[in-house]
Design a protein around this motif. Structure first.
Motif, mmCIF file in Angstrom:
data_model
loop_
_atom_site.group_PDB
_atom_site.id
_atom_site.type_symbol
_atom_site.label_atom_id
_atom_site.label_comp_id
_atom_site.label_asym_id
_atom_site.label_seq_id
_atom_site.Cartn_x
_atom_site.Cartn_y
_atom_site.Cartn_z
ATOM 1 N N ALA A 1 1.203 -1.284 -0.133
ATOM 2 C CA ALA A 1 0.441 -0.141 -0.176
ATOM 3 C C ALA A 1 0.517 1.325 -0.084
ATOM 4 O O ALA A 1 1.681 1.093 0.837
ATOM 5 C CB ALA A 1 -1.393 -0.151 1.152
ATOM 6 N N MET A 2 0.559 2.520 -0.606
ATOM 7 C CA MET A 2 1.620 3.211 -0.973
ATOM 8 C C MET A 2 0.899 4.803 -1.057
ATOM 9 O O MET A 2 -0.558 5.114 -1.207
ATOM 10 C CB MET A 2 1.851 3.366 -2.889
ATOM 11 N N GLY A 3 2.239 5.523 -0.916
ATOM 12 C CA GLY A 3 1.218 7.145 -0.007
ATOM 13 C C GLY A 3 2.382 7.716 -1.200
ATOM 14 O O GLY A 3 3.013 7.805 -1.392
ATOM 15 N N TRP A 4 2.008 9.001 -1.099
ATOM 16 C CA TRP A 4 2.882 9.787 -1.823
ATOM 17 C C TRP A 4 2.151 11.391 -0.724
ATOM 18 O O TRP A 4 2.169 11.999 -0.097
ATOM 19 C CB TRP A 4 2.361 10.921 -3.403
ATOM 20 N N PHE A 5 4.140 12.026 -0.272
ATOM 21 C CA PHE A 5 4.181 13.171 0.491
ATOM 22 C C PHE A 5 4.797 14.026 0.091
ATOM 23 O O PHE A 5 5.156 13.470 -0.968
ATOM 24 C CB PHE A 5 4.575 12.406 1.762
ATOM 25 N N ARG A 6 4.976 15.938 0.196
ATOM 26 C CA ARG A 6 5.156 16.371 -0.147
ATOM 27 C C ARG A 6 5.844 17.074 0.963
ATOM 28 O O ARG A 6 5.491 17.109 1.938
ATOM 29 C CB ARG A 6 4.520 16.800 -1.101
ATOM 30 N N GLN A 7 7.093 17.354 0.798
ATOM 31 C CA GLN A 7 7.469 18.241 2.172
ATOM 32 C C GLN A 7 8.548 19.954 1.169
ATOM 33 O O GLN A 7 9.692 19.593 0.237
ATOM 34 C CB GLN A 7 8.567 17.913 3.349
ATOM 35 N N ALA A 8 7.776 20.773 1.428
ATOM 36 C CA ALA A 8 8.088 22.431 1.164
ATOM 37 C C ALA A 8 9.073 23.142 1.590
ATOM 38 O O ALA A 8 9.419 22.394 2.885
ATOM 39 C CB ALA A 8 7.053 23.274 0.964
ATOM 40 N N PRO A 9 10.031 23.795 1.716
ATOM 41 C CA PRO A 9 11.674 24.325 2.303
ATOM 42 C C PRO A 9 10.460 24.515 2.970
ATOM 43 O O PRO A 9 9.656 25.418 3.491
ATOM 44 C CB PRO A 9 12.153 25.053 1.252
ATOM 45 N N GLY A 10 11.237 24.919 5.413
ATOM 46 C CA GLY A 10 11.046 25.009 6.128
ATOM 47 C C GLY A 10 9.698 24.779 7.149
ATOM 48 O O GLY A 10 8.880 24.706 7.323
ATOM 49 N N LYS A 11 8.653 23.715 6.256
ATOM 50 C CA LYS A 11 7.197 22.987 5.904
ATOM 51 C C LYS A 11 7.845 21.660 6.108
ATOM 52 O O LYS A 11 8.499 21.204 5.852
ATOM 53 C CB LYS A 11 6.494 23.709 5.495
#
Length: 122
Positions: free
Chosen positions: A29-39
């Protein structure tokens, strides 16, 4: 050893599309996440082990589509109508093999890719 390898990121203009891929060494089971600078790292989308159910963050619903090709152990994130606020490092994640449901919580994922940068210019 479980490996997840993302690809497909890049620099695009607002309104453009990109398709991210995550090749896994097994089926999870898979997911996508994201991370912006400083967040903090944010949930984007998730798909069950079978591919029968998908889940999305409100911010991407209607623009992004998660899918999988189980024959290739690959998960995709089709991103349309990209906005500058979509700029981030995108990471795919996999759950422990016996958990077949999807999750929006990063703590439910055991395996992580190295990430791929998506930059959307205005």
């Amino acid at each position: 050893q479980v490996q997840l390898v993302e690809s497909g990121g890049g620099l695009v203009q607002a309104g453009d599309s990109l398709r991210l891929s995550c090749a896994a060494s097994g089926r999870y089971a898979m997911g996508w996440f994201r991370q912006a600078p400083g967040k903090e790292r944010d949930f984007v989308a998730a798909i069950t082990w079978s591919g029968g159910s998908t889940y999305y963050a409100d911010s991407v619903k209607g623009r992004f589509t998660i899918s999988r090709d189980n024959a290739k152990n690959t998960v995709y994130l089709q991103m349309n109508s990209l906005k500058p606020e979509d700029t981030a490092v995108y990471l795919c994640a996999g759950r422990l093999a016996n958990y077949r449901g999807a999750s929006c919580y990063d703590t439910d994922y055991l395996y992580w890719g190295q990430g791929t940068q998506v930059t959307v210019s205005s």
